[in-house]
Design an enzyme around this catalytic site. Structure first.
Site, PDB file in Angstrom:
ATOM      1  N   ARG A  64       0.942  -1.316  -0.030  1.00 54.45           N
ATOM      2  CA  ARG A  64      -0.003   0.015  -0.126  1.00 54.45           C
ATOM      3  C   ARG A  64       0.950   1.366   0.103  1.00 54.45           C
ATOM      4  O   ARG A  64       0.292   2.421   0.263  1.00 54.45           O
ATOM      5  CB  ARG A  64      -0.932   0.028   1.242  1.00 54.45           C
ATOM      6  CG  ARG A  64      -2.001  -1.161   1.018  1.00 54.45           C
ATOM      7  CD  ARG A  64      -3.189  -0.825   2.079  1.00 54.45           C
ATOM      8  NE  ARG A  64      -4.267  -1.937   1.877  1.00 54.45           N
ATOM      9  CZ  ARG A  64      -4.172  -3.088   3.024  1.00 54.45           C
ATOM     10  NH1 ARG A  64      -3.209  -2.782   3.954  1.00 54.45           N
ATOM     11  NH2 ARG A  64      -5.084  -3.939   2.896  1.00 54.45           N
TER      12      ARG A  64
ATOM     13  N   LYS B  51       3.691  11.308 -11.590  1.00 54.15           N
ATOM     14  CA  LYS B  51       2.551  10.374 -12.332  1.00 54.15           C
ATOM     15  C   LYS B  51       3.407   8.877 -12.639  1.00 54.15           C
ATOM     16  O   LYS B  51       4.710   8.918 -12.900  1.00 54.15           O
ATOM     17  CB  LYS B  51       2.611  10.829 -14.020  1.00 54.15           C
ATOM     18  CG  LYS B  51       1.392  11.756 -13.793  1.00 54.15           C
ATOM     19  CD  LYS B  51       1.294  12.490 -15.334  1.00 54.15           C
ATOM     20  CE  LYS B  51      -0.009  13.415 -15.388  1.00 54.15           C
ATOM     21  NZ  LYS B  51      -0.311  13.582 -17.101  1.00 54.15           N
TER      22      LYS B  51
ATOM     23  N   GLU C 295      11.001  17.734 -25.066  1.00 51.95           N
ATOM     24  CA  GLU C 295      10.029  18.039 -24.057  1.00 51.95           C
ATOM     25  C   GLU C 295      10.729  19.484 -23.591  1.00 51.95           C
ATOM     26  O   GLU C 295       9.714  20.261 -22.823  1.00 51.95           O
ATOM     27  CB  GLU C 295      10.026  17.156 -22.973  1.00 51.95           C
ATOM     28  CG  GLU C 295       9.465  15.495 -23.212  1.00 51.95           C
ATOM     29  CD  GLU C 295       7.921  15.706 -23.261  1.00 51.95           C
ATOM     30  OE1 GLU C 295       7.385  16.630 -22.696  1.00 51.95           O
ATOM     31  OE2 GLU C 295       7.344  14.631 -23.804  1.00 51.95           O
TER      32      GLU C 295
ATOM     33  N   LYS D  32       7.978  23.006 -14.841  1.00 48.53           N
ATOM     34  CA  LYS D  32       7.380  21.770 -14.849  1.00 48.53           C
ATOM     35  C   LYS D  32       6.883  21.829 -13.257  1.00 48.53           C
ATOM     36  O   LYS D  32       5.865  21.544 -12.952  1.00 48.53           O
ATOM     37  CB  LYS D  32       8.043  20.571 -15.089  1.00 48.53           C
ATOM     38  CG  LYS D  32       6.967  19.328 -14.808  1.00 48.53           C
ATOM     39  CD  LYS D  32       7.125  18.143 -15.685  1.00 48.53           C
ATOM     40  CE  LYS D  32       6.275  17.003 -15.376  1.00 48.53           C
ATOM     41  NZ  LYS D  32       6.159  15.916 -15.891  1.00 48.53           N
TER      42      LYS D  32
ATOM     43  N   GLU E 170      -3.908  16.974 -12.347  1.00 47.94           N
ATOM     44  CA  GLU E 170      -4.116  17.133 -13.833  1.00 47.94           C
ATOM     45  C   GLU E 170      -5.571  17.505 -13.789  1.00 47.94           C
ATOM     46  O   GLU E 170      -6.509  16.943 -14.543  1.00 47.94           O
ATOM     47  CB  GLU E 170      -3.666  15.972 -14.478  1.00 47.94           C
ATOM     48  CG  GLU E 170      -3.942  16.370 -16.000  1.00 47.94           C
ATOM     49  CD  GLU E 170      -3.178  15.841 -17.143  1.00 47.94           C
ATOM     50  OE1 GLU E 170      -2.211  14.999 -16.733  1.00 47.94           O
ATOM     51  OE2 GLU E 170      -3.794  15.457 -18.220  1.00 47.94           O
TER      52      GLU E 170
ATOM     53  N   ARG F 220      -2.104  21.432 -15.369  1.00 47.24           N
ATOM     54  CA  ARG F 220      -1.107  20.313 -15.833  1.00 47.24           C
ATOM     55  C   ARG F 220      -1.370  19.779 -16.940  1.00 47.24           C
ATOM     56  O   ARG F 220      -0.494  19.231 -17.803  1.00 47.24           O
ATOM     57  CB  ARG F 220      -1.319  19.386 -14.683  1.00 47.24           C
ATOM     58  CG  ARG F 220      -0.137  18.478 -14.942  1.00 47.24           C
ATOM     59  CD  ARG F 220       0.381  17.543 -13.563  1.00 47.24           C
ATOM     60  NE  ARG F 220       1.296  16.599 -14.011  1.00 47.24           N
ATOM     61  CZ  ARG F 220       1.982  15.840 -12.808  1.00 47.24           C
ATOM     62  NH1 ARG F 220       1.392  15.701 -11.866  1.00 47.24           N
ATOM     63  NH2 ARG F 220       2.604  14.975 -13.266  1.00 47.24           N
TER      64      ARG F 220
ATOM     65  N   ASN G  87       0.282  18.419 -21.968  1.00 48.87           N
ATOM     66  CA  ASN G  87       0.230  17.367 -23.017  1.00 48.87           C
ATOM     67  C   ASN G  87       0.095  18.261 -24.478  1.00 48.87           C
ATOM     68  O   ASN G  87      -0.328  17.521 -25.443  1.00 48.87           O
ATOM     69  CB  ASN G  87      -1.355  17.125 -22.810  1.00 48.87           C
ATOM     70  CG  ASN G  87      -1.564  16.121 -21.541  1.00 48.87           C
ATOM     71  OD1 ASN G  87      -0.637  15.324 -21.474  1.00 48.87           O
ATOM     72  ND2 ASN G  87      -2.673  16.122 -20.968  1.00 48.87           N
TER      73      ASN G  87
ATOM     74  N   HIS H 114       1.082  16.180 -26.940  1.00 49.43           N
ATOM     75  CA  HIS H 114       0.944  14.662 -26.671  1.00 49.43           C
ATOM     76  C   HIS H 114      -0.263  13.946 -27.340  1.00 49.43           C
ATOM     77  O   HIS H 114      -0.342  12.635 -27.442  1.00 49.43           O
ATOM     78  CB  HIS H 114       1.030  14.516 -25.161  1.00 49.43           C
ATOM     79  CG  HIS H 114       2.476  14.689 -24.645  1.00 49.43           C
ATOM     80  ND1 HIS H 114       3.192  15.768 -24.942  1.00 49.43           N
ATOM     81  CD2 HIS H 114       3.344  13.899 -24.052  1.00 49.43           C
ATOM     82  CE1 HIS H 114       4.345  15.611 -24.363  1.00 49.43           C
ATOM     83  NE2 HIS H 114       4.424  14.583 -23.683  1.00 49.43           N
TER      84      HIS H 114
ATOM     85  N   HIS I 262       0.250  10.549 -28.970  1.00 47.00           N
ATOM     86  CA  HIS I 262      -0.019   9.003 -28.427  1.00 47.00           C
ATOM     87  C   HIS I 262      -0.582   8.456 -29.662  1.00 47.00           C
ATOM     88  O   HIS I 262      -0.271   7.161 -29.777  1.00 47.00           O
ATOM     89  CB  HIS I 262      -1.226   9.189 -27.473  1.00 47.00           C
ATOM     90  CG  HIS I 262      -0.621   9.726 -26.039  1.00 47.00           C
ATOM     91  ND1 HIS I 262      -1.247  10.177 -24.941  1.00 47.00           N
ATOM     92  CD2 HIS I 262       0.755   9.697 -25.643  1.00 47.00           C
ATOM     93  CE1 HIS I 262      -0.460  10.452 -23.809  1.00 47.00           C
ATOM     94  NE2 HIS I 262       0.819   9.873 -24.173  1.00 47.00           N
TER      95      HIS I 262
ATOM     96  N   HIS J 153       9.307   8.482 -27.886  1.00 49.66           N
ATOM     97  CA  HIS J 153       8.396   9.267 -27.210  1.00 49.66           C
ATOM     98  C   HIS J 153       8.443  10.784 -27.560  1.00 49.66           C
ATOM     99  O   HIS J 153       7.778  11.292 -28.067  1.00 49.66           O
ATOM    100  CB  HIS J 153       8.130   9.111 -25.763  1.00 49.66           C
ATOM    101  CG  HIS J 153       6.766   9.901 -25.183  1.00 49.66           C
ATOM    102  ND1 HIS J 153       5.858   9.895 -25.507  1.00 49.66           N
ATOM    103  CD2 HIS J 153       6.978  11.291 -24.342  1.00 49.66           C
ATOM    104  CE1 HIS J 153       4.971  10.755 -24.995  1.00 49.66           C
ATOM    105  NE2 HIS J 153       5.720  11.654 -24.209  1.00 49.66           N
TER     106      HIS J 153
END
Lengths: 356, 356
Positions: free
Chosen positions: A114, A136, A178, A216, A226, A230, A234, A237, A241, A254
């Site tokens: 946990r 993330k 990036e 960032k 997000e 945030r 993207n 992105h 994707h 990427h």
């Protein structure tokens, strides 16, 4: 009789942490620890990390490299090794590698008993400026990228440009993509600085990492989960994707897909009269300076379009694109008309060679 | 030059919620929802839940019943169904069943797109008084129970004793075991009240649930992530987990193993001169009134002992047992001597039948 019991949870302890951009310092861990890495990074650099880490017991877990292995099965493989070695709730994981290692180690740390601590030691430029900051974590599944995961903040992030000496040029450039993204969205001065400074020079690189990470951090501090700003990260992105889904993970790095995706987002912004062709050209030139792809041949615009809606950022068949209004100024384009998106995608359509 | 960037995360929004003990109210969900349940509960009661739930889109996901299915594979099965139906970050899961359903639905909610809301509608007495309160979610693996999971608080808990009408007596008693546990640890008055009230009477049952949930809420509010007092809830459980591991999940219900485990913990407390035989007898009598097991035949005390140390609550080969000092007063027994634990376990050793 209606009975109610209230659960009033205490404020969680501070999860603040520091990102250090410097030669790797001594890392002292008060308990057991495991370094999660891949065979390549381990072969090149593990000795240097081991010289810096001091833990009561230390284990090394290697997992295969690449986005294809960012699966739940591999998370279970990591967890099993932690149980083999009886790591406990007070143990710490160290992510030593690129974004895939960071995302998976963070996710494993978030669900092992946990939740336990983890430290990021990113070894690629992309993970140094992007993946290692913000908490993330997650994995891919057959429905798409990063669809399963958790928000789990690291205890510390150590960014050392030393590791980048062995990074292939393509991967270096993917990290630059990036950095460019952050500048286009948030900081015109930084963008201009990037146009006139070569990131292959060590001091420039450090400075670019610091500025990019600071931008960032500011976004994450404002909106960890997000719900708002945030999402601006993207930029590029949403297209990237889909490019990655179509081309299969591994064809494009990427950051390369993001580079092409930013060019597409810019085209959409131009279509809406939001962004100038001159500024779009400046972005494209900067990306090309580092050999990044700024074109992508779309086979079928309709099916490319459909893919947007499986992406987790969309719900209710609504979609938001992040575009620049100017260099340094972002805008959310909510639900642009399908016809106009298709028009933009058509411009990237694969040209059928005509035999003459 | 050493550069540092600080991440200062905002205080997360309040995760407070209410537990309602009453006839199931109308549940209005602003978005898509999925009910996760098992075929048996669904067959008996789903129509009544469906009559109460109002969501934009509603899906039903059933998973097989039982602790054996509390696996990562089954979590992936749930997640896949959510993706099939394009649930998104604003969707809600409803856990409709016992503790297994609650733990798994909560865990799936915690990692689906990095975390979505979930609501608990517990249908067993055990899950009403225990599992549905406190935000512990997770699964088992070959190393033990609940070793992988997350702390993920529900948005709301609705406890309705109506569902218990169809609960087999053994499962009812298993729930009583956790109620007894709360009383022995925290509340002598409540224990005395339990000795003189039959929980088969509806009004008594509701009152016992309320008091038990209130006690648990107080503990969770103080120590959500089990760094301190929440460990007291493990009274009987350190033994129970070993019993469950040895007998195989399914032989004993969790509450039954806890009942036998409390008797063992009491014996350890007596061995240390902490607890009186008279009080231990009162606990035993109360458990037996509900037909709960208060004996367990240990095959081999040494191997039973060894199993304590794989349990996730132990680290550094240290172990803490939770025992009563008196009814209503708990104590943590840190690192009791192995010889004395073995002595206690010997008293529970399976007697070898001697042919005469």
């Amino acid at each position: 009789m209606r009975m109610k019991v209230s659960i009033t949870l205490p404020t969680p302890p501070s999860r603040d942490y520091e990102i250090t951009i410097d030669t790797l310092p001594k890392i002292t861990i008060d308990g057991k620890a495991a370094i999660v890495t891949n065979p390549k990074v381990a072969g090149l650099h593990l000795h240097r990390l081991l010289a810096a880490v001091d833990a009561k017991e230390l284990y090394i877990v290697t997992i295969p490299d690449g986005e294809n292995y960012k699966t739940m099965e591999m998370i279970e493989f990591i967890l099993d090794r932690l149980f083999d070695h009886r790591l406990d709730r007070k143990s710490t994981l160290i992510a030593f590698g690129g974004g895939v290692i960071g995302d998976m180690t963070g996710f494993a740390a978030s669900i092992f008993q946990r939740g336990i601590d983890f430290i990021q030691v990113p070894t690629t430029l992309l993970s140094q400026v992007d993946a290692s900051v913000g908490g993330k974590t997650g994995i891919n599944n057959r429905f798409g990228k990063n669809l399963v995961g958790a928000f789990h903040q690291p205890r510390a992030v150590y960014i050392d440009t030393f590791w980048l000496k062995t990074l292939p040029e393509r991967e270096f450039a993917a990290g630059v993509a990036e950095i460019v993204k952050m500048a286009v969205m948030f900081d015109a001065d930084f963008f201009q600085w990037l146009e006139s400074h070569d990131l292959h020079e060590e001091e420039n690189l450090k400075e670019a990492i610091r500025r990019s990470v600071e931008l960032k951090a500011r976004v994450v501090n404002e909106d960890e989960k997000e719900k708002g700003i945030r999402a601006v990260l993207n930029y590029g992105h949403t297209f990237a994707h889909v490019i990655e889904n179509f081309s299969g993970y591994g064809t494009y790095l990427h950051g390369e897909a993001v580079a092409a995706g930013m060019v597409m987002a810019n085209a959409l912004a131009i279509e809406y009269g939001l962004f100038s062709m001159e500024e779009a050209e400046r972005v494209k030139s900067l990306l090309e300076k580092y050999g990044l792809p700024t074109e992508y041949a779309i086979e079928d615009p309709e099916s490319f379009y459909d893919q947007f809606f499986l992406d987790k950022k969309s719900h209710d068949n609504k979609i938001t694109f992040i575009v620049p209004k100017a260099i340094g100024v972002w805008k959310m384009l909510v639900n642009p008309e399908k016809t106009r998106i298709i028009k933009v995608l058509e411009a990237f359509k694969k040209e059928t060679a005509v035999e003459s």
